[in-house]
Each structure stands twice: as C-alpha cells, then as structure tokens.
Design a protein around this motif. Structure first.
Motif, PDB file in Angstrom:
ATOM      1  N   THR A 250      46.146  34.894  26.437  1.00 48.22           N
ATOM      2  CA  THR A 250      46.782  34.117  25.735  1.00 48.22           C
ATOM      3  C   THR A 250      47.960  34.960  25.080  1.00 48.22           C
ATOM      4  OG1 THR A 250      45.623  33.988  23.648  1.00 48.22           O
ATOM      5  CG2 THR A 250      44.977  32.340  25.493  1.00 48.22           C
ATOM      6  N   LEU A 254      52.567  33.329  23.016  1.00 48.50           N
ATOM      7  CA  LEU A 254      52.610  33.153  21.461  1.00 48.50           C
ATOM      8  C   LEU A 254      54.248  33.595  21.062  1.00 48.50           C
ATOM      9  CD1 LEU A 254      49.204  35.002  20.157  1.00 48.50           C
ATOM     10  CD2 LEU A 254      50.125  32.770  20.041  1.00 48.50           C
ATOM     11  N   VAL A 259      54.421  27.200  20.470  1.00 51.09           N
ATOM     12  CA  VAL A 259      53.002  27.768  20.707  1.00 51.09           C
ATOM     13  C   VAL A 259      52.575  28.628  19.249  1.00 51.09           C
ATOM     14  CG1 VAL A 259      51.682  29.024  21.874  1.00 51.09           C
ATOM     15  CG2 VAL A 259      53.383  27.598  22.846  1.00 51.09           C
ATOM     16  N   ALA A 263      49.546  27.739  16.692  1.00 54.96           N
ATOM     17  CA  ALA A 263      48.461  28.677  16.727  1.00 54.96           C
ATOM     18  C   ALA A 263      48.202  29.042  15.244  1.00 54.96           C
ATOM     19  CB  ALA A 263      48.755  29.823  17.577  1.00 54.96           C
ATOM     20  N   THR A 458      47.788  27.259  23.313  1.00 56.83           N
ATOM     21  CA  THR A 458      48.657  28.409  23.934  1.00 56.83           C
ATOM     22  C   THR A 458      49.159  27.892  25.326  1.00 56.83           C
ATOM     23  OG1 THR A 458      46.456  29.578  24.714  1.00 56.83           O
ATOM     24  CG2 THR A 458      47.566  30.054  22.439  1.00 56.83           C
TER      25      THR A 458
END
Length: 460
Positions: A250, A254, A259, A263, A458
């Motif tokens: 993932t 990021l 995203v 997160a 993600t």
C-alpha cells in the motif's frame, strides 16, 4: 588556539564553527550551496531546493539534549529560535497537574520547530562572529595531506586552504571517504543497519486564532503494520507523518493527499490534529531507503587518519524514529570546540575523539538500531508482541497514566539516561508490573486500523 576548517554548512557544520569561535578558535566554513539560511522561514523551508540535504523538509525533533546545548552554550541561538516562533513543551505537561519537580526535570523539554528555524538562528549568530569566515558556494573538492596520513587542509575551486583541524560535517553523502582513499588511507570502519521503513509527511498550519493543537492524544502511535506521528513545530505549523514497511504493497498510494489524510485519520493523533481544519502547506513528501550508519576513522590498528574528525551524520546517521540526530550532532560539535586546541593534528587527538564518540554517541546509535529493528520486524510480519517486547510496550503505555514512569521514559527520550538505567529502576519496574497485572488481556499496538480497513482506504 586552532584554525578549524568545517566541511558542510548544515546544522552540524554551523554549530561546530560557531561553538569553535566562541571558544576562541578561528573557523572557516565551506558550503556547496550558494545561500545561507535566512529568516523568511516559509520561503526557505518550502521553496529552497536542497538536493544535498533531503531531510531538510522532514520533521525534526529537538530533544532536551539538543535544547540543553543551545541553552547552556549558545543562549543567543536559543533565544533567537524562540523569537522566530519555536515553542517549548515539557514532557510532564502531559498530565493535567504536573508532578512535584525533581532535579533533572528541567532537561525534559522539547523545542518544537522546523529545521530551518534552528539553521536560521545558527546562521544569524555566525554572521556576527568575527572569528568565522563563511564560504557559501565554495564546495570542498579534496583534502591536502602530509605523510602519515595527516590532513592539513582542504581544496576548493579557489585553491588550497590550510588549517589545524578539518571537521567533516558533510553528512552521510559527503565525499570525505572518497578523498581519504585517494590520499592512501585505510578505509573507515562502517557499520550499517537497514531499517526497512518508509516515511510519508505532509505539513499543515493551524487556523488563525488557534496557537496550539490538542494536548492529547499522544502524538506518536504505532500499530501492527503502520504508524502515525504528529510533529508540532513553530508558527502554528505542524507535520503529520505516516510510516510503513518499504515492502508494504500500500506504500505508493500514500503519496496521494486524499489517501494520506484518510489513512492518517485512522490513528488517534492524526485524527485529532486533522480535525482542526488546518491548511495544507505541502504535498505528501516521501522518503525511504534509510539506514542507521556508524562511521569510524579508527580501526584495530588505530586512527586511519589524523587532523580530521567527523560530526553529525558523518559519524552517526540515525533513522528519525527517535529524533536523536540533532542532539548527537550538537554533542559532537561541542566536543570539537572544547578540545580543538589540544594538538588537533596528533594521533592522540584522533584516538581520544574516537573514544569519546564510542562512549557518548555509540550507545544511543545502538539503541536506535534495536528500536528500529523491532519496528521493522513488527511491520514486516504484522505479528503481535509477547514476553519482553510486550513489557516494553506496556512501559510506554503505562507512562501515559503514571508520572513516575513517564519521567523515566522522558529521561530516555531526551537522552538524559540510558534505557538500562532508567528502566531498571525498581520503582518503575514495579509500577509497570502492576499496570500489566491489572490488564491481563493487554495487547500492544492495538491502536489504529485493521489491515482490511487500511487496504480498502489505500485502494481508494
């Protein structure tokens, strides 16, 4: 008194030149970049391209050890940082009522600021120091040496410059090792440990009228496969950082701001700070391939070179999870300044500096290696912690409720006491044991998202 040549104009180089001058030495500082840090903080922090200093825009933690050097040896720099907007936070202010003071509590203060604030304050002080010549835009291209091998100076595009001591403050990417090889030296002894961690950071500013973020929750949270940290800084600016294993599938997602924020909000500190409607000031900035690197100019036969000593990342480059780098750099700069007049070109000087570094810096480097190894293994395997690892995790969580345990934790965090001393205290051990006994189902790293939730957000 000595004439000290400093290679590199980052924090370690600026501090070395300034501290040396304050001790009565003269200094020349050589920096490849054509400009010095100024007081237009946002312009320099966000707009100054510094490929030789990739960590310049990453969050920095100025621990009590670093603050103490500034407070005791460079009070004008400390005062200038506060004038520029740096803030101080005592670790024991976590509690609604601070526990009764004990000797040493004054050392447990974090100086919250971006790196540029420290650099600006150091550069301002350096400009007023008559014993210092700064040579911006003049990179060092090599070393001058005498038989032995003894370093006697440096070469730049303008020619040779002689000195009594050369200080390598060029960081882990400097050219000193290559120049030593060309001079016929034995190679330095390098110890390197990969961390397996990748970092993603984004900067924000609190809304007008809000000078501080939330005091709770704690600003660092680590889960089973990812972690989140918030770094309050100067002038209402703060950074949110996520960290994962470099092999996490993932990871690349990021980099996307939406995203990243989604997160970050799955962790308590990220959620609390991002709920304040802060203004984003940057894109998501990524960094990886970090390691812990110890470089020694002394091998089993003794010093490989004389007349040259490393400071900062040139001797101990540490991964930023514990925020030790600036403190270790300032300790080394102060040591050089205090001893530079003691026959700095001799083998005895080189050996004594090495012995000091092994006693003073290396234990904290080793502590960083152990901590990063534990985090990297946990993120890679996504496994829980048991046994001693569970007790260590419990100590950190117990500290959030128990002032005596927090004091022990803070003394380690701020490099005032080594872990073996602070955590071996019978009272601390008994308090943590009672805390664990009252929580038989305690599971470390339970804060944060489940893996399924993380992969969904993600993927989006």
């Amino acid at each position: 008194m000595a004439h000290v040549l400093v290679v590199g104009g980052g924090v370690a180089g600026l501090a070395t030149a300034l501290l040396a001058a304050r001790r009565g030495h003269t200094a020349e500082l050589f920096e490849r970049d054509t400009r010095a840090p100024g007081t237009a903080l946002d312009r320099d922090f966000f707009g100054w391209r510094r490929p030789a200093v990739p960590q310049a825009t990453q969050p920095h933690a100025l621990l009590g050890a670093a603050r103490n050097v500034l407070r005791d040896d460079l009070p004008d720099v400390h005062a200038e940082m506060l004038r520029l907007g740096a803030r101080e936070r005592h670790e024991l202010d976590w509690f609604d009522v601070r526990p009764p003071a004990r000797p040493g509590d004054e050392d447990l203060v974090m100086l919250q600021a971006r790196r540029i604030v420290l650099e600006s304050a150091l550069a301002t002080a350096l400009r007023g120091e008559p014993g210092v010549v700064t040579r911006y835009g003049e990179p060092v291209t090599g070393l001058t040496t005498a038989p032995g091998v003894r370093v006697t100076g440096v070469t730049t595009p303008s020619g040779a410059h002689q000195g009594d001591l050369v200080v390598d403050a060029g960081g882990r990417r400097g050219g000193v090792e290559r120049w030593l090889t060309a001079a016929g030296c034995r190679p330095p002894v390098v110890e390197r440990h990969r961390t397996g961690l990748a970092y993603f950071c984004r900067w924000y500013r609190l809304p007008a009228g809000l000078t501080e973020g939330p005091r709770r929750p704690w600003t660092v949270t680590g889960g089973a496969f990812a972690g989140c940290a918030v770094f309050p800084a100067d002038n209402r600016v703060f950074a949110v950082t996520l960290f994962v294993h470099t092999e996490d599938t993932t990871r690349s997602a990021l980099r996307h701001p939406a995203v990243f924020e989604a997160a970050a909000r799955t962790f308590p500190p990220g959620a609390a700070w991002l709920a304040l409607d802060a203004e984003p000031l940057s894109d998501v900035m990524a960094t990886a391939s970090l390691d812990n690197r110890w470089s020694s100019l002394v091998d089993e036969r003794g010093p490989v070179v004389t007349g040259l000593v490393p400071v900062g990342d040139a001797i101990a480059h540490t991964n930023p999870t514990l925020g030790q780098g600036t403190s270790l750099a300032l300790w080394a700069a102060r040591r050089v300044a205090r001893t530079a007049g003691n026959d700095p070109g001799s083998a005895r000087f080189a050996a004594e500096y090495h012995d000091w570094a092994v006693r003073t810096l290396k234990p904290w480097f080793d502590y960083q290696v152990v901590a990063d190894g534990a985090i990297g293994e946990r993120f890679a395997t996504r496994a829980g912690r048991a046994g001693t690892a569970r007790e260590v995790a419990a100590l950190f969580e117990c500290a959030l409720e128990d002032p005596e345990v927090m004091r022990a934790r803070a003394r380690v965090r701020h490099l005032a006491d080594p872990p073996a001393r602070a955590y071996a205290d019978p009272q601390v051990r008994a308090r943590v044991a009672r805390w664990l006994a009252a929580r038989p189902d305690y599971e470390p790293n339970a804060v944060g998202p489940e893996r399924e939730e993380w992969e969904k957000l993600t993927a989006g």
